[in-house]
Write an enzyme that holds these catalytic residues in place. Structure first.
Site, mmCIF file in Angstrom:
data_model
loop_
_atom_site.group_PDB
_atom_site.id
_atom_site.type_symbol
_atom_site.label_atom_id
_atom_site.label_comp_id
_atom_site.label_asym_id
_atom_site.label_seq_id
_atom_site.Cartn_x
_atom_site.Cartn_y
_atom_site.Cartn_z
ATOM 1 N N HIS A 110 0.815 -1.214 0.000
ATOM 2 C CA HIS A 110 0.000 0.000 0.000
ATOM 3 C C HIS A 110 0.849 1.264 0.000
ATOM 4 C CE1 HIS A 110 -2.879 -3.082 1.045
ATOM 5 N NE2 HIS A 110 -3.845 -2.240 0.753
ATOM 6 N N ILE B 115 3.311 -0.432 20.277
ATOM 7 C CA ILE B 115 1.915 -0.343 19.848
ATOM 8 C C ILE B 115 1.437 -1.702 19.331
ATOM 9 C CG2 ILE B 115 0.410 0.645 18.051
ATOM 10 C CD1 ILE B 115 2.066 3.252 18.402
ATOM 11 N N THR B 116 0.255 -2.098 19.757
ATOM 12 C CA THR B 116 -0.380 -3.323 19.267
ATOM 13 C C THR B 116 -1.472 -2.914 18.283
ATOM 14 O OG1 THR B 116 0.034 -4.420 21.389
ATOM 15 C CG2 THR B 116 -1.617 -5.416 19.941
ATOM 16 N N MET B 117 -1.429 -3.476 17.079
ATOM 17 C CA MET B 117 -2.378 -3.033 16.052
ATOM 18 C C MET B 117 -2.769 -4.165 15.120
ATOM 19 S SD MET B 117 -2.043 0.068 13.266
ATOM 20 C CE MET B 117 -0.779 -0.735 12.248
ATOM 21 N N VAL B 118 -4.061 -4.298 14.918
ATOM 22 C CA VAL B 118 -4.600 -5.173 13.879
ATOM 23 C C VAL B 118 -4.953 -4.295 12.685
ATOM 24 C CG1 VAL B 118 -6.569 -6.608 13.228
ATOM 25 C CG2 VAL B 118 -5.485 -6.928 15.456
ATOM 26 N N MET C 286 -6.412 -5.246 9.080
ATOM 27 C CA MET C 286 -6.792 -6.432 8.315
ATOM 28 C C MET C 286 -7.956 -6.170 7.374
ATOM 29 S SD MET C 286 -8.598 -8.724 11.289
ATOM 30 C CE MET C 286 -10.094 -8.171 12.106
ATOM 31 N N LYS D 237 -17.690 -15.710 8.285
ATOM 32 C CA LYS D 237 -17.549 -14.665 9.305
ATOM 33 C C LYS D 237 -16.976 -13.382 8.699
ATOM 34 C CE LYS D 237 -17.073 -17.954 13.102
ATOM 35 N NZ LYS D 237 -16.250 -18.419 14.245
ATOM 36 N N GLY E 213 1.133 -6.219 14.987
ATOM 37 C CA GLY E 213 1.713 -4.897 14.827
ATOM 38 C C GLY E 213 3.088 -4.734 15.431
ATOM 39 N N HIS E 214 3.513 -5.663 16.286
ATOM 40 C CA HIS E 214 4.803 -5.505 16.952
ATOM 41 C C HIS E 214 5.979 -5.654 15.993
ATOM 42 C CE1 HIS E 214 3.453 -6.135 21.409
ATOM 43 N NE2 HIS E 214 2.606 -5.396 20.724
#
Length: 332
Positions: free
Chosen positions: A44, A168-171, A173, A225, A304-305
């Site tokens: 991206h 920072i923890t980040m999803v 998706m 889902k 995200g790590h």
């Protein structure tokens, strides 16, 4: 091949200025594309840039447009992007959500008539760096079949949730197993996907990225889902922004533009003190990462790590760019 951050940003800036984009706008846009690539999100960043220029040349993107606020309801605002440059607009909208959260504890900005925001994770990260929870998502043109169908009728509608932990923890998706950008990354590298990513022409699950890119039968994340989540995210973004749904974008526009997006910021420190926040987050992370491994060679990761290491590696050793992608950019 390897390039420096300055070389990458300079190449983007040159192409943008050749389209008569204002200097400050070109510089800010080039900076965001280069930062995304430097962070390791090539799909991206640099890989997406030729497609961005194609839409700019086609008139889908209006580079001098200014987003306008339409409605203000305290912690909730509705904006019209006016089809301005997507990544610059998204950054501004998350900044506005953070401002609202500073006043109200939570801020929500619903945006209509927007363009592709490139790396959605940039905006969740933007909030988390300032100590806020960041949540955002976008709809898209129909590029994925709903569960049980062969024809594309839903979007990949990426969802981002970022937590101000250390790191920072980040999803970040897509509602598909892989974004189309990641299909391209694997195809260019000559790799199969690590798990099934779609269906082949005979309706069988496949790991071949090129096959999925061609027939557009990409696999929803979690099968039914992911399909269901894509649908409700589209509905929420459409209603809150009073903007276009996946159906409208697909049926009424010649390409993917005029999409709807949501930006949410939550000021955690209004609800919990800093020391308690940090201790609780650390306990969660330690509890997860100390689980017994299924495979000694595969680490247990938190979402995200990895970006901190990717960024450090690219700054130390240069940014990897596919030769064919670089050639496309040089030819623009």
């Amino acid at each position: 091949m390897k390039v420096t951050f300055e070389e990458l940003k300079g190449a983007f800036y040159r192409v943008l200025r050749s389209r008569n984009i204002a200097e400050d706008t070109a510089d800010a846009c080039a900076e965001m594309f280069a930062r995304t690539t430097e962070s390791g999100v090539y799909s991206h960043g640099v890989n997406r840039f030729p497609r961005f220029i194609q839409q700019l040349d086609n008139g889908d993107i209006i580079p001098d447009a200014k987003p306008q606020r339409v409605t203000s309801l305290g912690a909730i605002e509705q904006w019209d992007a006016q089809r301005a440059i997507g990544n610059l607009t998204a950054k501004k909208m998350m900044d506005r959500a953070i401002e609202l959260a500073s006043d109200h504890g939570i801020g929500l900005v619903a945006l209509r008539n927007a363009n592709h925001w490139m790396r959605g994770g940039s905006y969740g990260w933007q909030a988390a760096e300032k100590g806020y929870i960041g949540i955002c998502w976008t709809n898209s043109i129909a590029v994925m079949p709903p569960w049980g169908a062969k024809e594309c009728r839903i979007g990949t509608n990426p969802l981002i949730v970022a937590i101000p932990s250390t790191p920072i923890t980040m999803v970040d998706m897509s509602m598909s197993m892989f974004s189309y950008g990641m299909l391209e990354v694997n195809r260019l590298a000559g790799r199969e996907l690590p798990v099934d990513g779609g269906f082949d022409d005979n309706g069988q699950l496949t790991k071949e990225p090129g096959v999925i890119e061609k027939n557009r039968r990409i696999l929803p994340m979690g099968y039914w889902k992911g399909s269901g989540l894509s649908i409700v995210l589209d509905m929420i973004a459409t209603l809150l922004s009073n903007g276009s749904s996946v159906a409208e974008v697909t049926q009424e526009n010649s390409d993917e533009y005029g999409v709807s997006q949501i930006f949410i910021a939550i000021e955690v420190d209004k609800l919990i003190d800093g020391a308690t926040r940090d201790a609780k987050l650390q306990r969660i992370m330690d509890f997860i990462t100390t689980a017994e491994r299924a495979d000694d060679n595969v680490a247990i990761r938190l979402p995200g790590h990895e970006f901190t290491k990717l960024l450090d590696d690219n700054r130390r050793h240069g940014i990897t760019v596919d030769d064919s992608v670089w050639a496309k950019i040089q030819a623009l």
